[in-house]
Every structure is written in structure tokens, then in C-alpha cells.
Design an enzyme around this catalytic site. Structure first.
Site, PDB file in Angstrom:
ATOM      1  N   HIS A 211      -6.704 -14.172 -39.812  1.00  0.00           N
ATOM      2  CA  HIS A 211      -5.442 -14.881 -39.925  1.00  0.00           C
ATOM      3  C   HIS A 211      -4.330 -13.934 -40.347  1.00  0.00           C
ATOM      4  CE1 HIS A 211      -6.863 -14.708 -44.055  1.00  0.00           C
ATOM      5  NE2 HIS A 211      -5.651 -15.038 -44.475  1.00  0.00           N
TER       6      HIS A 211
ATOM      7  N   ASP B 228      -1.065 -14.361 -42.930  1.00  0.00           N
ATOM      8  CA  ASP B 228      -0.658 -15.298 -43.985  1.00  0.00           C
ATOM      9  C   ASP B 228       0.581 -16.100 -43.591  1.00  0.00           C
ATOM     10  OD1 ASP B 228      -2.731 -14.490 -45.605  1.00  0.00           O
ATOM     11  OD2 ASP B 228      -1.532 -13.009 -46.691  1.00  0.00           O
TER      12      ASP B 228
ATOM     13  N   HIS C 160      -5.933 -10.235 -40.882  1.00  0.00           N
ATOM     14  CA  HIS C 160      -6.991  -9.723 -41.753  1.00  0.00           C
ATOM     15  C   HIS C 160      -8.106 -10.749 -41.934  1.00  0.00           C
ATOM     16  CE1 HIS C 160      -4.128 -11.819 -44.375  1.00  0.00           C
ATOM     17  NE2 HIS C 160      -5.128 -12.052 -45.219  1.00  0.00           N
TER      18      HIS C 160
ATOM     19  N   ARG D  44      -2.523 -12.203 -55.977  1.00  0.00           N
ATOM     20  CA  ARG D  44      -1.703 -11.928 -54.793  1.00  0.00           C
ATOM     21  C   ARG D  44      -0.316 -12.521 -54.935  1.00  0.00           C
ATOM     22  NH1 ARG D  44      -2.961 -14.879 -49.290  1.00  0.00           N
ATOM     23  NH2 ARG D  44      -1.175 -16.135 -49.934  1.00  0.00           N
TER      24      ARG D  44
END
Length: 288
Positions: A108, A110, A259, A275
Site C-alpha cells: 500500500h 499510506d 511498502h 510514525r
């Protein structure tokens, strides 16, 4: 200053050492960091950091406004004191998860389902298991460049719909997703081949995690084309596999990469990562 940097692989990735991101950054130093990031084809690894939550957030803000996940199905995994931080972890405290276990275990980009998808994701490794838990990145510049010229021209005229609902049967199948949460993330259409806002280079912008279909094509045609592209993107020729080290800070560019987080560390040890995500711009189609 001249950064201590080296290329990680011919495919993508640059590693930086001897850089303390806990200290305030001047404009010229951040410009050097961002230049390296663009040269790295979207994956910059900064080793041996010691960052507080406030310092992590301050660095991430250099890339732009930070994404808010309020109301999202992952809201419960946000840092309780710093909602700018999304926690990825297999640890629990007082019987409650400290972060999302097994986050990102699918290909995917983000927030590609949003009108202004994520630009930079800045992931900091506070604790890692002794083995496993790698993250694989795909270079979407190289994947586009490896296609034939007729295929490049064909794709450059297309758009695709990205929809968080796709993840309900994929990467979020183990999460409760409400109708209200889906309503906060309506489907968005983006160019299949986008122009990177910083480099001007064309790259593919579809991913199995969130792309539902190619607009203007019949369902069978859309499925066949996406299946072809996903097989193409699965080639190791376009991949860099990051083996995490303690205190790594990895900055990836969602505009030109996708990723996959490898979930092979269950029972191997504890993992805790923070994150921050900087919002990008609305994707613009690359010139045919």
C-alpha cells in the site's frame, strides 16, 4: 554541512549517519536532507537517533502539515499524549495494546484513498525484535520506467479510484470499520501515473491495499490491468528490503513508493514504533 551518506542498494535507498535530528534544523540542513531523500528514490534511513515524541513531531513537521487520524479506525492506536503519532506495536500495557499489531502487512501507499494522500511517512524504531519485522519498499519510478512505451502512453491517460473500503477485506480485515468511519474517507480518483511534485518524474500510483478499479474501463478490463500491474510491481528488481536496527528513523515518500511490513516476528520479541505522517498534495497526472 556535508552529510555522511551512502547508497543502500542500486534500486533505492540512502543511509545517513552522524546526524542528530533531536537538535533544531536550519533551513539549509533540511534542504540537504530533502535533496538526499529525493535522490534516494523515496527511502532515506537515518541511523542511531534518540528522539522524544516532541522532537520526532518537530522534525516531521519540516515535511508539511501532519496527518490527523481522528475518527479513523486506528484512532485507538494514536499516542495518548501526542495524537500526531501513530503507534505500531505488539506490546500491551494494562491489558490494552500500545499500538497496532501487524500494521501494514499488505502492499500500500499510506492514505492513497484521500484527496491529498500522504507525502512523507517518518517511522521511528524504539524497540525491535531480535529478528524479523523487515519492511519492503517498491520503487514506483523504476516500475513505471520498466514498462514498454505503448503501455506507458496508455496508462498515462487513465485514472484509478482509491477506496479505504478495499482494505476491509485486506489489511484491515481484523479491525472493526464502522459506516461512520467509511463516510469520513469517501473514494477518491487519482492518476494512474502521477508526476512527482518535487522531482517532476513520472511514477505509478496504484496499490493493492487501496485501489479498487481503473476508471472508464469495464470491470473485467480493470481487473486484468490491475492484476498485470501488481505482478509487475511484485518483481524484486524494484524492491528494497529494510532490516531494522534499533533507533532507525526511516522516511519514505508515499508519492513514489509503496511498502509492505513483514509480519514474521510474532513470538520473536517486542516491537514498538512511532510514525508521523506529513500530508502531501493532490496527485497530478504526468505528461503522456
Amino acid at each position: 554541512m556535508s552529510l555522511n551518506a551512502r547508497r543502500l542498494t542500486p534500486t533505492m535507498g540512502i543511509e545517513v549517519r552522524d546526524l542528530d535530528l533531536a537538535r533544531p534544523l536550519g533551513e539549509s540542513l533540511f534542504a540537504e536532507i530533502k535533496s538526499l531523500w529525493n535522490q534516494a528514490d523515496g527511502v532515506l534511513v537515518v541511523r542511531e537517533q534518540q528522539l522524544t515524541e516532541v522532537q520526532h513531531i518537530a522534525f516531521a513537521r519540516h515535511f508539511g502539515s501532519l496527518h490527523s487520524l481522528a475518527g479513523h479506525t486506528v484512532t485507538k492506536y494514536l499516542h495518548p499524549e501526542h495524537p500526531e503519532i501513530y503507534r505500531v506495536s505488539n506490546k500491551s500495557r494494562d491489558g490494552k495494546p500500545m499500538g497496532r499489531k501487524g500494521a501494514g502487512t499488505y502492499w500500500h501507499s499510506d492514505q492513497s484513498y484521500e484527496q491529498t494522500p500522504a507525502q512523507a511517512s517518518i517511522l521511528y524504531a524504539l524497540e525491535i525484535p531480535p529478528r524479523g519485522g523487515d519492511t519492503i519498499f517498491c520503487n514506483m519510478y523504476k516500475a513505471y520506467a520498466a514498462l514498454s512505451e505503448p503501455m506507458q502512453r496508455f496508462l498515462s491517460g487513465l485514472t484509478a479510484t482509491h477506496d479505504f473500503a478495499v482494505a476491509q477485506s485486506g489489511g484491515f480485515r481484523n479491525e472493526e470499520v464502522t459506516a461512520e468511519q467509511l463516510a469520513l474517507a469517501p473514494p477518491m480518483s487519482h492518476p494512474v501515473v502521477r508526476r512527482h511534485d518535487d522531482t517532476g518524474r513520472p511514477c505509478l500510483f496504484v496499490n493493492p491495499g487501496f485501489t479498487s478499479h481503473i476508471d472508464a474501463l469495464a470491470p473485467e478490463e480493470s481487473r486484468a490491468l490491475l492484476d498485470f500491474l501488481y505482478r509487475h510491481l511484485a518483481k524484486p528488481d524494484f524492491h528494497y528490503r529494510h532490516v531494522w536496527q534499533p533507533n532507525d528513523l526511516v522516511i519514505w515518500d508515499n508519492r513514489c513508493t509503496m511498502h509492505y511490513a513483514v509480519m514474521d516476528y510474532d513470538g520473536q520479541g517486542e516491537r514498538l514504533m512511532h510514525r508521523c505522517t506529513a500530508i502531501g498534495e493532490a496527485p497530478v497526472a504526468a505528461a503522456a
